[in-house]
Design a protein around this motif. Structure first.
Motif, PDB file in Angstrom:
ATOM      1  N   GLY A 199      56.519   3.108  47.111  1.00  0.00           N
ATOM      2  CA  GLY A 199      57.676   3.913  46.760  1.00  0.00           C
ATOM      3  C   GLY A 199      57.293   5.276  46.227  1.00  0.00           C
ATOM      4  O   GLY A 199      56.258   5.850  46.610  1.00  0.00           O
ATOM      5  N   TRP A 200      58.131   5.835  45.343  1.00  0.00           N
ATOM      6  CA  TRP A 200      57.905   7.173  44.774  1.00  0.00           C
ATOM      7  C   TRP A 200      56.840   7.054  43.682  1.00  0.00           C
ATOM      8  O   TRP A 200      57.106   7.117  42.491  1.00  0.00           O
ATOM      9  CB  TRP A 200      59.213   7.741  44.217  1.00  0.00           C
ATOM     10  N   ALA A 201      55.612   6.919  44.111  1.00  0.00           N
ATOM     11  CA  ALA A 201      54.532   6.420  43.245  1.00  0.00           C
ATOM     12  C   ALA A 201      53.612   7.518  42.725  1.00  0.00           C
ATOM     13  O   ALA A 201      52.437   7.269  42.490  1.00  0.00           O
ATOM     14  CB  ALA A 201      53.714   5.377  44.005  1.00  0.00           C
ATOM     15  N   VAL A 202      54.128   8.739  42.518  1.00  0.00           N
ATOM     16  CA  VAL A 202      53.248   9.849  42.183  1.00  0.00           C
ATOM     17  C   VAL A 202      52.450   9.592  40.905  1.00  0.00           C
ATOM     18  O   VAL A 202      51.283   9.999  40.800  1.00  0.00           O
ATOM     19  CB  VAL A 202      54.049  11.163  42.087  1.00  0.00           C
ATOM     20  N   THR A 203      53.033   8.923  39.924  1.00  0.00           N
ATOM     21  CA  THR A 203      52.303   8.683  38.672  1.00  0.00           C
ATOM     22  C   THR A 203      51.169   7.686  38.846  1.00  0.00           C
ATOM     23  O   THR A 203      50.292   7.600  37.981  1.00  0.00           O
ATOM     24  CB  THR A 203      53.256   8.188  37.571  1.00  0.00           C
ATOM     25  N   ASP A 204      51.172   6.941  39.930  1.00  0.00           N
ATOM     26  CA  ASP A 204      50.028   6.098  40.284  1.00  0.00           C
ATOM     27  C   ASP A 204      49.125   6.792  41.292  1.00  0.00           C
ATOM     28  O   ASP A 204      47.894   6.695  41.215  1.00  0.00           O
ATOM     29  CB  ASP A 204      50.503   4.767  40.884  1.00  0.00           C
ATOM     30  N   ALA A 205      49.739   7.490  42.238  1.00  0.00           N
ATOM     31  CA  ALA A 205      48.969   8.043  43.346  1.00  0.00           C
ATOM     32  C   ALA A 205      47.960   9.082  42.886  1.00  0.00           C
ATOM     33  O   ALA A 205      46.799   9.075  43.326  1.00  0.00           O
ATOM     34  CB  ALA A 205      49.920   8.650  44.379  1.00  0.00           C
ATOM     35  N   VAL A 206      48.369   9.988  42.018  1.00  0.00           N
ATOM     36  CA  VAL A 206      47.451  11.055  41.597  1.00  0.00           C
ATOM     37  C   VAL A 206      46.236  10.486  40.869  1.00  0.00           C
ATOM     38  O   VAL A 206      45.086  10.761  41.249  1.00  0.00           O
ATOM     39  CB  VAL A 206      48.186  12.116  40.762  1.00  0.00           C
ATOM     40  N   PRO A 207      46.404   9.668  39.817  1.00  0.00           N
ATOM     41  CA  PRO A 207      45.205   9.115  39.164  1.00  0.00           C
ATOM     42  C   PRO A 207      44.396   8.192  40.065  1.00  0.00           C
ATOM     43  O   PRO A 207      43.161   8.165  39.966  1.00  0.00           O
ATOM     44  CB  PRO A 207      45.765   8.375  37.942  1.00  0.00           C
ATOM     45  N   ASP A 208      45.047   7.442  40.941  1.00  0.00           N
ATOM     46  CA  ASP A 208      44.291   6.564  41.842  1.00  0.00           C
ATOM     47  C   ASP A 208      43.447   7.366  42.824  1.00  0.00           C
ATOM     48  O   ASP A 208      42.314   6.970  43.151  1.00  0.00           O
ATOM     49  CB  ASP A 208      45.240   5.640  42.604  1.00  0.00           C
ATOM     50  N   GLN A 209      43.980   8.478  43.301  1.00  0.00           N
ATOM     51  CA  GLN A 209      43.197   9.321  44.200  1.00  0.00           C
ATOM     52  C   GLN A 209      42.004   9.926  43.469  1.00  0.00           C
ATOM     53  O   GLN A 209      40.889   9.992  44.015  1.00  0.00           O
ATOM     54  CB  GLN A 209      44.075  10.415  44.798  1.00  0.00           C
ATOM     55  N   LEU A 210      42.205  10.361  42.256  1.00  0.00           N
ATOM     56  CA  LEU A 210      41.090  10.931  41.494  1.00  0.00           C
ATOM     57  C   LEU A 210      40.064   9.867  41.130  1.00  0.00           C
ATOM     58  O   LEU A 210      38.853  10.130  41.121  1.00  0.00           O
ATOM     59  CB  LEU A 210      41.630  11.624  40.246  1.00  0.00           C
ATOM     60  N   ALA A 211      40.523   8.661  40.829  1.00  0.00           N
ATOM     61  CA  ALA A 211      39.583   7.564  40.558  1.00  0.00           C
ATOM     62  C   ALA A 211      38.777   7.211  41.807  1.00  0.00           C
ATOM     63  O   ALA A 211      37.598   6.863  41.727  1.00  0.00           O
ATOM     64  CB  ALA A 211      40.349   6.345  40.043  1.00  0.00           C
TER      65      ALA A 211
END
Length: 474
Positions: free
Chosen positions: A109-121
């Motif tokens: 879904g609208w997962a920006v608060t997960d997507a950004v840190p997960d991409q950086l991790a």
């Protein structure tokens, strides 16, 4: 007109942008959850957030890693990690020596608060395994373009440049406002006595029910000249292009009926995909309705639409008064936003326009889901922030959402790389882009064209969030 919502102060906005979780960004991947075929080839693993990641390392690494952010995944759907937009493009990139990395994101879904840190991790996990890259480029398609742009604005120290393809670069608040407008027009003009809810959807069942009900009204209206004109008006408020799927026949410039027939299919797609089900998921994250049309002048919006002439012609052909229908929209009860939901969507998913590394943003001209006018919204924000020299935009002459060929995607990447290498933008014209595309992959199309999109109809960014409407909670 009054201005749109301003979330606290500029300082508070910047603090909100910095409020995404940092623990997941810094935490390395769980070594016990990592598997690999060899020092080259496929590497898969799991992050502390629960997201999975994948990496593909070529036999002869050229020193560049491409961090790919995938598009929107419907809640409940399979959510595998992705590190490239498609298998053909992936094979070409690996052949040219690029390392690829990307995560699934911890939620759908609208997962920006997960997507950004997960991409950086994921980027951290790549460095831990393979060492520091000579160059890191963030790139993404569709919703992944929003994720990529968020990384570019908020974590520029982790990347050298960014590439957005068909991205939601208008940001979250603008997206949901612009999605509200066509649904509001359809309900008001086609089903004025219905109780179809447009916001405040309690669950996915209610969202599906509302989408089906309004779609049925659209289907019925398509059988009359008046109904077709009103559907075209709703399409114009979203800048839905008259050629929006590769399978459609491209209509002639004055074939208003063929143009509307193409838009009709896209309007139904918008209702099915974004206007209800995806809205409900986003509202559940935001804690309420994050969009509004209080204070919006729909006659003014139509006057700025890319397809306003078609609407005029269809209303004349139907013997229907466009002035009267616009007056009906003006008199209809408007929808107010929940200020806290606006603040959440703004703080997590809207942009300042402040770039410190180069970004190339590419769009198809015939995109109905994420209209090409989103690029105007991005340009507006970046210009206001004083970052315009770092941004370039390019366009391919094709219908559909994210319908880029592998050749076109590689040409965009090579153009960004040239900027990173030389310190200057060069070769961003269609002729050079098409030449790069043919050189990268002569087997797939090269369709870059000179193009300038019309304005985005409901802009909202953190540089100047006024959008021609007002928002209140009453």
């Amino acid at each position: 007109m009054t201005s749109g919502p301003r979330v606290a102060s500029a300082t508070a906005l910047l603090l909100a942008l910095a409020s995404l979780p940092t623990s997941a960004v810094a935490a390395p991947a769980d070594p016990s959850a990592l598997s690999a075929t060899s020092a080259t080839g496929r590497v898969e693993g799991r992050l502390p957030s629960g997201a999975t990641y994948m990496m593909d390392m070529p036999d002869g690494w050229n020193g560049t890693v491409l961090l790919f952010s995938h598009g929107y995944t419907t809640a409940g759907a399979p959510n595998p990690a992705q590190d490239a937009p498609d298998e053909t493009t992936k094979a070409l990139l690996l052949k040219q020596g690029y390392a690829l990395a990307g995560s699934s994101y911890a939620t759908t879904g609208w997962a920006v608060t997960d997507a950004v840190p997960d991409q950086l991790a994921t980027l951290t996990a790549f460095t831990d395994r393979f060492g520091e890259a000579r160059r890191t480029i963030a790139w993404g398609r569709s919703y992944g373009g929003l994720v990529t742009t968020a990384i570019a604005e908020r974590h520029a120290d982790r990347i050298d440049g960014s590439l957005s393809l068909c991205g939601l670069v208008q940001g979250g608040v603008a997206n949901w406002n612009n999605t509200l407008d066509p649904a509001f027009a359809l309900k008001t003009l086609l089903a004025p006595d219905s109780d179809i809810p447009l916001t405040g959807l309690p669950d996915q069942t209610a969202a599906t029910r509302a989408a089906d009900a309004l779609t049925a009204e659209v289907d019925a209206a398509q059988s009359t000249a008046a109904g077709r004109a009103r559907i075209a008006l709703a399409a114009a408020l979203h800048n839905i292009p008259v050629w929006n799927q590769p399978t459609q026949t491209r209509p002639a410039a004055t074939d208003w009926d063929a143009q509307q027939a193409n838009q009709y299919e896209a309007v139904k797609g918008l209702l099915k995909i974004a206007a209800f089900n995806r809205r409900q998921e986003a509202e559940s994250r935001a804690g309420g309705n994050m969009s509004w049309n209080t204070g919006v002048d729909y006659a003014k919006l139509l006057g700025r639409s890319s397809v306003r002439k078609e609407v005029d012609q269809l209303y004349r052909k139907a013997g229907l008064s466009l002035r009267d229908d616009l007056a009906t929209l003006d008199r209809a009860p408007r929808i107010s936003a929940d200020p806290a939901a606006v603040a959440w969507m703004s703080g997590t998913s809207s942009f300042t326009g402040e770039l410190t590394t180069p970004q190339l943003s590419v769009h198809t001209t015939g995109d109905a889901l994420v209209p090409v006018q989103t690029e105007s919204a991005l340009r507006r924000a970046v210009t206001a922030a004083g970052s315009a020299p770092l941004l370039r935009q390019a366009y391919t002459d094709n219908a559909g959402h994210c319908t880029f060929s592998p050749a076109e995607q590689l040409a965009a990447l090579h153009t960004l790389e040239a900027r990173l290498t030389t310190g200057r933008w060069q070769g961003t014209d269609p002729r050079t882009l098409n030449s790069r595309a043919r050189a990268a992959d002569p087997t797939t199309p090269a369709r870059y064209v000179a193009y300038r999109p019309t304005p985005y109809l409901r802009p909202y960014d953190l540089a100047h969030p006024a959008d021609g409407g007002s928002h209140d909670s009453h």
